[in-house]
Write a protein that holds these residues in place. Sequence first.
Motif, PDB file in Angstrom:
ATOM      1  N   HIS A   1       0.860  -1.177   0.000  1.00 34.29           N
ATOM      2  CA  HIS A   1       0.000   0.000   0.000  1.00 34.29           C
ATOM      3  C   HIS A   1       0.898   1.229   0.000  1.00 34.29           C
ATOM      4  N   ASN A   2       0.874   2.018  -1.049  1.00 37.95           N
ATOM      5  CA  ASN A   2       1.760   3.161  -1.186  1.00 37.95           C
ATOM      6  C   ASN A   2       1.492   4.199  -0.093  1.00 37.95           C
ATOM      7  N   LEU A   3       2.536   4.540   0.658  1.00 34.94           N
ATOM      8  CA  LEU A   3       2.450   5.518   1.741  1.00 34.94           C
ATOM      9  C   LEU A   3       3.400   6.671   1.471  1.00 34.94           C
ATOM     10  N   TYR A   4       3.093   7.838   2.030  1.00 35.33           N
ATOM     11  CA  TYR A   4       3.990   8.982   1.933  1.00 35.33           C
ATOM     12  C   TYR A   4       5.248   8.713   2.754  1.00 35.33           C
ATOM     13  N   GLU A   5       6.407   9.059   2.205  1.00 31.13           N
ATOM     14  CA  GLU A   5       7.654   8.959   2.950  1.00 31.13           C
ATOM     15  C   GLU A   5       7.990  10.261   3.650  1.00 31.13           C
ATOM     16  N   SER A   6       7.401  11.340   3.167  1.00 37.02           N
ATOM     17  CA  SER A   6       7.567  12.622   3.844  1.00 37.02           C
ATOM     18  C   SER A   6       6.277  13.424   3.698  1.00 37.02           C
ATOM     19  N   ILE A   7       6.063  14.286   4.681  1.00 41.92           N
ATOM     20  CA  ILE A   7       4.891  15.165   4.683  1.00 41.92           C
ATOM     21  C   ILE A   7       5.401  16.555   5.042  1.00 41.92           C
ATOM     22  N   ASN A   8       5.153  17.520   4.171  1.00 43.38           N
ATOM     23  CA  ASN A   8       5.628  18.897   4.372  1.00 43.38           C
ATOM     24  C   ASN A   8       7.138  18.948   4.606  1.00 43.38           C
ATOM     25  N   GLY A   9       7.878  18.113   3.878  1.00 37.68           N
ATOM     26  CA  GLY A   9       9.334  18.114   3.972  1.00 37.68           C
ATOM     27  C   GLY A   9       9.914  17.403   5.176  1.00 37.68           C
ATOM     28  N   LYS A  10       9.069  16.787   5.993  1.00 37.35           N
ATOM     29  CA  LYS A  10       9.539  16.064   7.175  1.00 37.35           C
ATOM     30  C   LYS A  10       9.276  14.569   6.983  1.00 37.35           C
ATOM     31  N   PRO A  11      10.126  13.699   7.554  1.00 40.74           N
ATOM     32  CA  PRO A  11       9.891  12.258   7.436  1.00 40.74           C
ATOM     33  C   PRO A  11       8.508  11.880   7.982  1.00 40.74           C
ATOM     34  N   ALA A  12       7.835  10.966   7.296  1.00 37.25           N
ATOM     35  CA  ALA A  12       6.473  10.576   7.690  1.00 37.25           C
ATOM     36  C   ALA A  12       6.497   9.339   8.598  1.00 37.25           C
ATOM     37  N   TYR A  13       5.521   9.299   9.487  1.00 37.25           N
ATOM     38  CA  TYR A  13       5.309   8.170  10.396  1.00 37.25           C
ATOM     39  C   TYR A  13       3.820   7.840  10.354  1.00 37.25           C
ATOM     40  N   ILE A  14       3.487   6.587  10.662  1.00 37.87           N
ATOM     41  CA  ILE A  14       2.078   6.201  10.747  1.00 37.87           C
ATOM     42  C   ILE A  14       1.792   5.573  12.101  1.00 37.87           C
ATOM     43  N   TYR A  15       0.546   5.736  12.544  1.00 43.58           N
ATOM     44  CA  TYR A  15      -0.019   4.903  13.594  1.00 43.58           C
ATOM     45  C   TYR A  15      -0.712   3.774  12.853  1.00 43.58           C
ATOM     46  N   PHE A  16      -0.633   2.564  13.368  1.00 43.76           N
ATOM     47  CA  PHE A  16      -1.356   1.465  12.733  1.00 43.76           C
ATOM     48  C   PHE A  16      -1.775   0.450  13.790  1.00 43.76           C
ATOM     49  N   GLU A  17      -2.819  -0.286  13.465  1.00 44.27           N
ATOM     50  CA  GLU A  17      -3.338  -1.325  14.351  1.00 44.27           C
ATOM     51  C   GLU A  17      -3.913  -2.438  13.496  1.00 44.27           C
ATOM     52  N   VAL A  18      -3.992  -3.622  14.068  1.00 43.86           N
ATOM     53  CA  VAL A  18      -4.620  -4.746  13.383  1.00 43.86           C
ATOM     54  C   VAL A  18      -5.970  -4.978  14.053  1.00 43.86           C
ATOM     55  N   CYS A  19      -6.984  -5.243  13.232  1.00 45.60           N
ATOM     56  CA  CYS A  19      -8.343  -5.412  13.750  1.00 45.60           C
ATOM     57  C   CYS A  19      -8.910  -6.743  13.308  1.00 45.60           C
ATOM     58  N   ASP A  20      -9.727  -7.288  14.160  1.00 45.09           N
ATOM     59  CA  ASP A  20     -10.358  -8.581  13.921  1.00 45.09           C
ATOM     60  C   ASP A  20     -11.820  -8.432  14.349  1.00 45.09           C
ATOM     61  N   THR A  21     -12.752  -8.922  13.549  1.00 45.73           N
ATOM     62  CA  THR A  21     -14.167  -8.699  13.846  1.00 45.73           C
ATOM     63  C   THR A  21     -14.610  -9.330  15.162  1.00 45.73           C
ATOM     64  N   VAL A  22     -13.877 -10.311  15.676  1.00 40.60           N
ATOM     65  CA  VAL A  22     -14.249 -10.950  16.940  1.00 40.60           C
ATOM     66  C   VAL A  22     -13.548 -10.282  18.125  1.00 40.60           C
ATOM     67  N   LYS A  23     -12.232 -10.106  18.067  1.00 39.05           N
ATOM     68  CA  LYS A  23     -11.446  -9.580  19.190  1.00 39.05           C
ATOM     69  C   LYS A  23     -11.336  -8.060  19.215  1.00 39.05           C
ATOM     70  N   GLY A  24     -11.691  -7.388  18.120  1.00 32.93           N
ATOM     71  CA  GLY A  24     -11.531  -5.935  18.061  1.00 32.93           C
ATOM     72  C   GLY A  24     -10.146  -5.562  17.570  1.00 32.93           C
ATOM     73  N   CYS A  25      -9.695  -4.360  17.897  1.00 28.14           N
ATOM     74  CA  CYS A  25      -8.412  -3.856  17.406  1.00 28.14           C
ATOM     75  C   CYS A  25      -7.338  -3.931  18.485  1.00 28.14           C
ATOM     76  N   SER A  26      -6.114  -4.043  18.024  1.00 29.47           N
ATOM     77  CA  SER A  26      -4.964  -4.026  18.921  1.00 29.47           C
ATOM     78  C   SER A  26      -4.714  -2.602  19.393  1.00 29.47           C
ATOM     79  N   LYS A  27      -3.807  -2.455  20.332  1.00 25.90           N
ATOM     80  CA  LYS A  27      -3.306  -1.127  20.677  1.00 25.90           C
ATOM     81  C   LYS A  27      -2.464  -0.672  19.491  1.00 25.90           C
ATOM     82  N   ALA A  28      -2.562   0.588  19.140  1.00 28.56           N
ATOM     83  CA  ALA A  28      -1.828   1.106  17.984  1.00 28.56           C
ATOM     84  C   ALA A  28      -0.329   1.185  18.281  1.00 28.56           C
ATOM     85  N   SER A  29       0.452   0.986  17.230  1.00 32.01           N
ATOM     86  CA  SER A  29       1.894   1.209  17.237  1.00 32.01           C
ATOM     87  C   SER A  29       2.168   2.353  16.283  1.00 32.01           C
TER      88      SER A  29
END
Length: 131
Positions: free
Chosen positions: A96-124
């Motif tokens: 999945h293509n993501l930005y490597e920089s935003i407004n000239g600064k290195p980009a970071y993402i928050y992400f989590e894994v979700c499951d319809t039974v257990k819900g979502c993990s804590k984000a990293s």
Amino acid sequence: MNTRKHLITTALSATLLGSALALAPAAGAAGYPNQNWARTSGNSAGVVFHPHGDQFEIWDNVHDASATWVAYNYKGVNDSWKRVGHVVDGHQTVSHNLYESINGKPAYIYFEVCDTVKGCSKASWYRTWGS
């Protein structure tokens, strides 16, 4: 301890503490860990993010016919969470293509894994650039 010595000691302590805080990596919202993986409770689902290639490696570890996906958003940007992938009972790598920089600064993402039974993990959070 005399007053002058106490003031010097206090000023030195404050300076050292300020320096340590400035050098420490910034913690994410609510202290989310800076790591390239996340998993739900009981490890029913998990994800590993590979910034080189913008790949999410997703696992659905419970064979219960429920869906697993990844949600992410950019750190420090007021954007909505986006869904990536759709795995049912197995493993999938999604590019999945993501930005490597935003407004000239290195980009970071928050992400989590979700499951319809257990819900979502804590984000990293993790960088989107490099290998």
